[in-house]
Design a protein around this motif. Structure first.
Motif, PDB file in Angstrom:
ATOM      1  N   ASP A 114      27.854  43.517  43.452  1.00 53.02           N
ATOM      2  CA  ASP A 114      28.140  43.024  44.797  1.00 53.02           C
ATOM      3  C   ASP A 114      28.653  44.178  45.659  1.00 53.02           C
ATOM      4  OD1 ASP A 114      29.225  41.828  47.025  1.00 53.02           O
ATOM      5  OD2 ASP A 114      30.189  40.229  45.911  1.00 53.02           O
ATOM      6  N   ASP A 115      27.925  44.496  46.765  1.00 56.36           N
ATOM      7  CA  ASP A 115      28.355  45.629  47.575  1.00 56.36           C
ATOM      8  C   ASP A 115      29.552  45.324  48.463  1.00 56.36           C
ATOM      9  OD1 ASP A 115      25.931  44.357  48.099  1.00 56.36           O
ATOM     10  OD2 ASP A 115      25.356  45.732  49.663  1.00 56.36           O
ATOM     11  N   THR A 116      30.107  44.120  48.387  1.00 57.54           N
ATOM     12  CA  THR A 116      31.341  43.872  49.110  1.00 57.54           C
ATOM     13  C   THR A 116      32.547  44.396  48.320  1.00 57.54           C
ATOM     14  OG1 THR A 116      31.611  41.646  48.210  1.00 57.54           O
ATOM     15  CG2 THR A 116      30.404  41.853  50.293  1.00 57.54           C
ATOM     16  N   VAL A 117      32.309  44.855  47.091  1.00 60.02           N
ATOM     17  CA  VAL A 117      33.378  45.477  46.312  1.00 60.02           C
ATOM     18  C   VAL A 117      33.497  46.923  46.767  1.00 60.02           C
ATOM     19  CG1 VAL A 117      34.147  46.182  44.021  1.00 60.02           C
ATOM     20  CG2 VAL A 117      33.067  43.954  44.332  1.00 60.02           C
ATOM     21  N   PHE A 129      40.052  49.151  33.729  1.00 55.78           N
ATOM     22  CA  PHE A 129      40.235  47.699  33.646  1.00 55.78           C
ATOM     23  C   PHE A 129      39.341  47.004  34.657  1.00 55.78           C
ATOM     24  CE2 PHE A 129      42.356  43.817  35.162  1.00 55.78           C
ATOM     25  CZ  PHE A 129      42.505  43.139  33.970  1.00 55.78           C
ATOM     26  N   THR A 130      38.706  45.937  34.222  1.00 55.64           N
ATOM     27  CA  THR A 130      38.030  45.047  35.169  1.00 55.64           C
ATOM     28  C   THR A 130      38.570  43.649  34.928  1.00 55.64           C
ATOM     29  OG1 THR A 130      36.146  44.735  33.674  1.00 55.64           O
ATOM     30  CG2 THR A 130      35.906  46.399  35.392  1.00 55.64           C
ATOM     31  N   ALA A 131      38.916  42.973  36.004  1.00 50.58           N
ATOM     32  CA  ALA A 131      39.424  41.614  35.911  1.00 50.58           C
ATOM     33  C   ALA A 131      38.349  40.716  35.297  1.00 50.58           C
ATOM     34  CB  ALA A 131      39.815  41.110  37.300  1.00 50.58           C
ATOM     35  N   PRO A 132      38.739  39.732  34.512  1.00 52.74           N
ATOM     36  CA  PRO A 132      37.752  38.857  33.872  1.00 52.74           C
ATOM     37  C   PRO A 132      36.723  38.274  34.844  1.00 52.74           C
ATOM     38  CG  PRO A 132      39.911  38.449  32.950  1.00 52.74           C
ATOM     39  CD  PRO A 132      40.108  39.410  34.099  1.00 52.74           C
ATOM     40  N   GLU A 133      37.141  37.920  36.051  1.00 50.40           N
ATOM     41  CA  GLU A 133      36.208  37.324  37.017  1.00 50.40           C
ATOM     42  C   GLU A 133      35.198  38.332  37.563  1.00 50.40           C
ATOM     43  OE1 GLU A 133      40.009  38.182  39.466  1.00 50.40           O
ATOM     44  OE2 GLU A 133      39.525  37.568  37.410  1.00 50.40           O
ATOM     45  N   ALA A 134      35.420  39.621  37.317  1.00 54.09           N
ATOM     46  CA  ALA A 134      34.510  40.657  37.819  1.00 54.09           C
ATOM     47  C   ALA A 134      33.627  41.238  36.717  1.00 54.09           C
ATOM     48  CB  ALA A 134      35.316  41.777  38.471  1.00 54.09           C
ATOM     49  N   ARG A 135      33.759  40.734  35.513  1.00 56.15           N
ATOM     50  CA  ARG A 135      32.979  41.291  34.402  1.00 56.15           C
ATOM     51  C   ARG A 135      31.535  40.814  34.461  1.00 56.15           C
ATOM     52  NH1 ARG A 135      37.969  41.370  30.265  1.00 56.15           N
ATOM     53  NH2 ARG A 135      39.039  42.954  31.474  1.00 56.15           N
ATOM     54  N   GLY A 136      30.634  41.689  34.012  1.00 56.52           N
ATOM     55  CA  GLY A 136      29.213  41.363  34.005  1.00 56.52           C
ATOM     56  C   GLY A 136      28.515  41.628  35.327  1.00 56.52           C
ATOM     57  N   LEU A 137      29.219  42.218  36.288  1.00 51.20           N
ATOM     58  CA  LEU A 137      28.649  42.482  37.616  1.00 51.20           C
ATOM     59  C   LEU A 137      28.291  43.950  37.833  1.00 51.20           C
ATOM     60  CD1 LEU A 137      31.169  40.359  39.748  1.00 51.20           C
ATOM     61  CD2 LEU A 137      28.890  39.686  38.928  1.00 51.20           C
ATOM     62  N   GLY A 138      28.520  44.783  36.815  1.00 50.78           N
ATOM     63  CA  GLY A 138      28.243  46.208  36.963  1.00 50.78           C
ATOM     64  C   GLY A 138      29.419  47.001  37.494  1.00 50.78           C
ATOM     65  N   LEU A 160      29.644  50.496  27.017  1.00 50.34           N
ATOM     66  CA  LEU A 160      29.477  51.213  28.288  1.00 50.34           C
ATOM     67  C   LEU A 160      29.692  52.716  28.091  1.00 50.34           C
ATOM     68  CD1 LEU A 160      29.026  51.074  31.360  1.00 50.34           C
ATOM     69  CD2 LEU A 160      31.467  50.601  31.586  1.00 50.34           C
ATOM     70  N   TYR A 161      30.741  53.079  27.365  1.00 54.36           N
ATOM     71  CA  TYR A 161      30.994  54.491  27.094  1.00 54.36           C
ATOM     72  C   TYR A 161      29.791  55.116  26.380  1.00 54.36           C
ATOM     73  CZ  TYR A 161      35.884  53.156  27.902  1.00 54.36           C
ATOM     74  OH  TYR A 161      37.048  52.671  28.425  1.00 54.36           O
ATOM     75  N   SER A 162      29.304  54.441  25.371  1.00 59.17           N
ATOM     76  CA  SER A 162      28.176  54.961  24.599  1.00 59.17           C
ATOM     77  C   SER A 162      26.946  55.174  25.484  1.00 59.17           C
ATOM     78  CB  SER A 162      27.864  54.000  23.448  1.00 59.17           C
ATOM     79  OG  SER A 162      26.825  54.498  22.663  1.00 59.17           O
ATOM     80  N   ARG A 163      26.642  54.207  26.342  1.00 60.00           N
ATOM     81  CA  ARG A 163      25.495  54.339  27.249  1.00 60.00           C
ATOM     82  C   ARG A 163      25.671  55.499  28.227  1.00 60.00           C
ATOM     83  NH1 ARG A 163      25.982  48.706  27.281  1.00 60.00           N
ATOM     84  NH2 ARG A 163      26.909  48.709  29.361  1.00 60.00           N
ATOM     85  N   ALA A 164      26.922  55.862  28.535  1.00 54.18           N
ATOM     86  CA  ALA A 164      27.204  56.955  29.473  1.00 54.18           C
ATOM     87  C   ALA A 164      27.311  58.308  28.764  1.00 54.18           C
ATOM     88  CB  ALA A 164      28.482  56.660  30.251  1.00 54.18           C
ATOM     89  N   GLY A 165      27.014  58.347  27.466  1.00 57.53           N
ATOM     90  CA  GLY A 165      27.011  59.611  26.746  1.00 57.53           C
ATOM     91  C   GLY A 165      28.272  59.936  25.968  1.00 57.53           C
ATOM     92  N   TRP A 166      29.256  59.056  26.005  1.00 52.85           N
ATOM     93  CA  TRP A 166      30.489  59.272  25.253  1.00 52.85           C
ATOM     94  C   TRP A 166      30.212  59.090  23.763  1.00 52.85           C
ATOM     95  CZ3 TRP A 166      35.582  59.828  27.403  1.00 52.85           C
ATOM     96  CH2 TRP A 166      35.633  59.805  28.810  1.00 52.85           C
ATOM     97  N   VAL A 167      31.008  59.768  22.933  1.00 52.95           N
ATOM     98  CA  VAL A 167      30.891  59.678  21.480  1.00 52.95           C
ATOM     99  C   VAL A 167      32.269  59.351  20.908  1.00 52.95           C
ATOM    100  CG1 VAL A 167      30.360  60.989  19.384  1.00 52.95           C
ATOM    101  CG2 VAL A 167      29.022  61.364  21.465  1.00 52.95           C
ATOM    102  N   CYS A 168      32.303  58.392  19.979  1.00 51.72           N
ATOM    103  CA  CYS A 168      33.550  58.067  19.288  1.00 51.72           C
ATOM    104  C   CYS A 168      33.814  59.170  18.268  1.00 51.72           C
ATOM    105  CB  CYS A 168      33.442  56.704  18.606  1.00 51.72           C
ATOM    106  SG  CYS A 168      34.949  56.219  17.740  1.00 51.72           S
ATOM    107  N   THR A 169      34.965  59.848  18.390  1.00 49.33           N
ATOM    108  CA  THR A 169      35.274  60.988  17.531  1.00 49.33           C
ATOM    109  C   THR A 169      36.249  60.655  16.412  1.00 49.33           C
ATOM    110  OG1 THR A 169      37.006  61.698  19.058  1.00 49.33           O
ATOM    111  CG2 THR A 169      34.796  62.666  19.349  1.00 49.33           C
ATOM    112  N   SER A 170      36.967  59.545  16.540  1.00 44.86           N
ATOM    113  CA  SER A 170      37.858  59.122  15.458  1.00 44.86           C
ATOM    114  C   SER A 170      38.156  57.635  15.601  1.00 44.86           C
ATOM    115  CB  SER A 170      39.163  59.929  15.446  1.00 44.86           C
ATOM    116  OG  SER A 170      39.955  59.608  16.563  1.00 44.86           O
ATOM    117  N   SER A 171      38.491  57.052  14.465  1.00 39.63           N
ATOM    118  CA  SER A 171      38.767  55.628  14.418  1.00 39.63           C
ATOM    119  C   SER A 171      39.754  55.394  13.280  1.00 39.63           C
ATOM    120  CB  SER A 171      37.443  54.886  14.157  1.00 39.63           C
ATOM    121  OG  SER A 171      37.611  53.516  14.194  1.00 39.63           O
TER     122      SER A 171
END
Length: 161
Positions: free
Chosen positions: A2-5, A87-96, A131-142
């Motif tokens: 939504d471009d009103t954000v 952080f994204t508020a629950p009501e804003a999730r799934g909107l990109g 989302l991190y993974s799709r943006a090229g981030w790599v998990c380095t420890s767990s």
């Protein structure tokens, strides 16, 4: 999305909303205890008192004056930025909105000369980790931890910019 954000700079007056939103969400979604809110507050107070506006920034996403999300870029060293308080508020999730926030933060880090970014999260934050993974981030420890009153799997992630 939504471009009103719109995105605007974090202001100290946002502290109460951001602490409360984090504390409520993670208490409801993951059972975090009342130690999480004070951690968020401490991070924000440190940012307000010590941040370098040339190399660090926080954003608040909002629609019609209502905050819907946040993300921060802070300096770890001359080459490394740290992503914080995503952080994204629950009501804003799934909107990109999450992707837009991450893109803005990573773009800022690149523009400021950082060559890499790091973040800390929990494995249970599945949407954020995807989302991190799709943006090229790599998990380095767990590693398993007991934090905020619950058993979690803490993760460190990084990306080259």
């Amino acid at each position: 999305m939504d471009d009103t954000v719109t995105f605007r700079d974090y202001r100290p007056g946002d502290l109460e909303w951001l602490v409360g939103a984090h504390a409520r969400h993670y208490a409801e979604a993951e059972g975090f205890d009342d130690t999480f809110g004070p951690l968020v507050e401490s991070i924000l107070r440190d940012f307000t008192a010590q941040h370098d506006p040339d190399r660090e920034k926080g954003w608040i996403a909002e629609r019609d004056g209502k905050p819907l999300g946040s993300i921060f870029c802070v300096r770890l060293d001359d080459q490394t930025a740290k992503l914080r308080l995503f952080f994204t508020a629950p009501e804003a999730r799934g909107l990109g909105l999450g992707k837009r926030l991450l893109d803005v933060c990573m773009g800022f880090a690149r523009e400021r000369g950082y060559t890499r970014m790091e973040l800390w999260t929990h494995e249970s934050h599945k949407a954020a980790c995807a989302l991190y993974s799709r943006a090229g981030w790599v998990c380095t420890s767990s590693k398993p931890v007991h934090s905020f009153g619950v058993d979690l799997v803490e993760q460190a992630w990084e990306v080259k910019l």
